[in-house]
Design a protein around this motif. Structure first.
Motif, mmCIF file in Angstrom:
data_model
loop_
_atom_site.group_PDB
_atom_site.id
_atom_site.type_symbol
_atom_site.label_atom_id
_atom_site.label_comp_id
_atom_site.label_asym_id
_atom_site.label_seq_id
_atom_site.Cartn_x
_atom_site.Cartn_y
_atom_site.Cartn_z
ATOM 1 N N GLY A 1 5.387 12.870 -3.989
ATOM 2 C CA GLY A 1 5.496 12.412 -2.610
ATOM 3 C C GLY A 1 4.899 11.034 -2.386
ATOM 4 O O GLY A 1 4.953 10.511 -1.273
ATOM 5 N N THR A 2 4.360 10.411 -3.426
ATOM 6 C CA THR A 2 3.840 9.052 -3.304
ATOM 7 C C THR A 2 4.994 8.080 -3.099
ATOM 8 O O THR A 2 5.982 8.107 -3.837
ATOM 9 N N LEU A 3 4.884 7.213 -2.121
ATOM 10 C CA LEU A 3 5.943 6.267 -1.753
ATOM 11 C C LEU A 3 5.356 4.867 -1.678
ATOM 12 O O LEU A 3 4.374 4.633 -0.981
ATOM 13 N N ILE A 4 5.975 3.936 -2.392
ATOM 14 C CA ILE A 4 5.529 2.536 -2.397
ATOM 15 C C ILE A 4 6.728 1.648 -2.087
ATOM 16 O O ILE A 4 7.745 1.696 -2.788
ATOM 17 N N GLY A 5 6.630 0.833 -1.066
ATOM 18 C CA GLY A 5 7.691 -0.104 -0.736
ATOM 19 C C GLY A 5 7.657 -1.316 -1.647
ATOM 20 O O GLY A 5 6.586 -1.872 -1.925
ATOM 21 N N LEU A 6 8.816 -1.730 -2.129
ATOM 22 C CA LEU A 6 8.924 -2.937 -2.956
ATOM 23 C C LEU A 6 9.560 -4.079 -2.169
ATOM 24 O O LEU A 6 9.843 -5.130 -2.714
ATOM 25 N N GLY A 7 9.811 -3.843 -0.917
ATOM 26 C CA GLY A 7 10.467 -4.832 -0.076
ATOM 27 C C GLY A 7 11.228 -4.112 1.017
ATOM 28 O O GLY A 7 11.155 -2.896 1.162
ATOM 29 N N THR B 1 0.843 -1.192 0.000
ATOM 30 C CA THR B 1 0.000 0.000 0.000
ATOM 31 C C THR B 1 0.878 1.241 0.000
ATOM 32 O O THR B 1 1.884 1.298 0.705
ATOM 33 N N HIS B 2 0.500 2.239 -0.781
ATOM 34 C CA HIS B 2 1.327 3.439 -0.866
ATOM 35 C C HIS B 2 0.989 4.406 0.270
ATOM 36 O O HIS B 2 -0.087 4.340 0.871
ATOM 37 N N ILE B 3 1.943 5.267 0.572
ATOM 38 C CA ILE B 3 1.701 6.382 1.483
ATOM 39 C C ILE B 3 2.029 7.671 0.738
ATOM 40 O O ILE B 3 2.688 7.640 -0.310
ATOM 41 N N TRP B 4 1.566 8.783 1.276
ATOM 42 C CA TRP B 4 1.816 10.077 0.640
ATOM 43 C C TRP B 4 2.556 10.986 1.610
ATOM 44 O O TRP B 4 2.132 11.169 2.750
#
Length: 473
Positions: A369-375, A7-10
């Protein structure tokens, strides 16, 4: 195995500070903040800023006219959602800008043009003549603050060298003037004078002039006071340069507010080149990180940073990681982050349709500013995208074209969530004082390193003293 991603955060748009003490003097819009509050270093830059000039024979009037325009009011005719009117240099920065005194305005000799156009190596003729004029101005160095050099379009054959030759007029002259600690602004006929949207030119040149004179337009407002940011870049000299050391390493040091625009540079000896990318040995990395921390300590009364974030565009090899950790062993936290610009990822924004209760493509792109973790070790960060609070319309997309792609962040050392590291990168995209845009796609730790690498490799003697970035802008 699931194909879903996290899930992304902003992350909110970072604020800029325009006063060292008043917390209320903040804005996310750099130009609007300058107009509302004035520059961060107000009252600390000598008034007036004195400008020396170099121009072709009989053409100094072009520079004088350009300086007059900088002191005039100019309406904005592009980027209407973002760019304000240029009210004149004094109205923005609170000090005057004028031509320097006698002896500080030089023209090339009348024989130069014929020699330039007749030469098979016009770039050498042009560079040599301009450097000789710069040397002549050194006798009057106490009489001016910034040098303007007028470059007419007819000198285009002298901008670059012949095919395969590693020559660039801009970088060649910057290397010569930076070694003399002399800030220079090039005024090109085909850009600064010919560009039809004059307010854009005035904002860009005005900001650059103020910063090159030693001013600080703005700083970052929300940062950890005990964190240092370091950007590492490598410059490879051409094989036929005649120099025994072919790789130059430079490291930039930024304090927690992003304002310590200084760097150290030296010739590296122990370098391994893989796929045209140089990697330092443990000893070399220890050297450059130690010098970087020493520079930070000099700026902070001998204190070491509690946390250090190191950025570079290539991976950190194990020897480089070990060298960093050895040099930074007194720091509580160390983040070694690779920032990859060329990625295949894209993202589109889906909004909820109030009538159908289903998702539909939005009118604007993914929010900046959208941030998505890939691991645990990788993440995607959109430094380009939709920004709220800039335009009266509610949404602002810089450039207004293409689908913004993210940066891929790869953590080679460090722990915890991505929030702090990503927010720092996002904030550092707003610290380019050589541009009037809301942000750059890259943080200054990486963006400036590209400029430094191009120029530093052309400097014959690097020395041990730190350089201020304003001499390379």
């Amino acid at each position: 195995m699931s194909s879903e991603i996290s899930t992304h955060i902003w992350l909110p748009e970072p604020k800029l500070a325009f006063h060292p003490d008043r917390q209320s003097d903040q804005d996310i819009h750099p130009l609007r903040g300058l107009l509302r509050f004035g520059p961060h270093s107000s009252g600390l830059v000598p008034d007036p800023i004195r400008v020396a000039t170099i121009a072709p024979a009989g053409e100094s009037r072009h520079l004088y006219g350009f300086m007059k325009e900088l002191n005039s009011v100019v309406k904005a005719t592009e980027r209407a959602e973002y760019l304000p009117e240029w009210p004149g240099f004094h109205s923005v920065f609170g000090l005057h800008m004028r031509g320097a005194g006698a002896g500080c305005h030089i023209e090339l000799d009348t024989e130069f043009e014929a020699e330039f156009h007749a030469s098979s190596t016009p770039h050498i003729v042009l560079a040599d003549r301009l450097i000789r004029k710069i040397q002549a101005l050194e006798a009057h160095r106490d009489k001016f603050d910034v040098l303007f050099i007028y470059i007419p379009q007819r000198w285009t054959p002298g901008y670059t060298g012949s095919h395969g030759e590693d020559f660039d007029l801009h970088d060649h002259l910057k290397a010569a003037t930076a070694a003399r600690r002399l800030p220079v602004q090039f005024v090109r006929e085909d850009k600064a004078l010919a560009y039809p949207h004059r307010a854009s030119v005035m904002w860009r040149i005005g900001l650059a002039l103020y910063a090159k004179a030693g001013g600080v337009p703005w700083k970052l407002a929300e940062t950890d006071a005990e964190t240092a940011y370091i950007g590492i870049s490598y410059a490879v000299r051409p094989p036929d340069s005649g120099r025994s050391r072919f790789v130059t390493c430079c490291s930039q040091v930024f304090d927690a507010e992003g304002s310590g625009l200084e760097f150290v540079a030296y010739d590296a000896h122990e370098v391994e080149v893989q796929r045209e990318n140089p990697f330092l040995s443990r000893t070399e990395m220890f050297r450059v990180m130690t010098r970087s921390v020493d520079l930070y300590r000099r700026r902070h009364a001998g204190r070491s940073p509690r946390r250090v974030m190191v950025h570079k565009t290539t991976e950190f090899k194990q020897d480089e990681i070990d060298g960093c950790m050895e040099a930074l062993h007194l720091c509580e936290a160390v983040d070694l982050v690779q920032i990859v610009e060329d990625v295949g990822w894209r993202g589109i924004r889906i909004d909820l349709d109030k009538e159908t209760k289903k998702g539909k493509p939005a009118s604007f792109p993914v929010s900046r500013g959208t941030l998505i973790g890939l691991g645990s070790r990788e993440a995607l960060l959109w430094t380009h995208g939709d920004v709220r609070g800039i335009s009266d319309r509610g949404a602002y997309f810089q450039g207004a074209r293409s689908t913004p792609r993210p940066l891929r962040l790869v953590r080679h050392a460090g722990h915890g969530s991505w929030d702090e590291a990503a927010l720092a990168i996002l904030a550092l995209t707003k610290m380019n004082w050589n541009n009037d845009a809301l942000y750059d796609p890259l943080p200054v730790t990486i963006g400036y390193s590209k400029v430094l690498a191009r120029v530093v490799k052309r400097m014959s003697g690097l020395g041990s003293a730190p350089y201020q970035f304003r001499f390379f802008m």
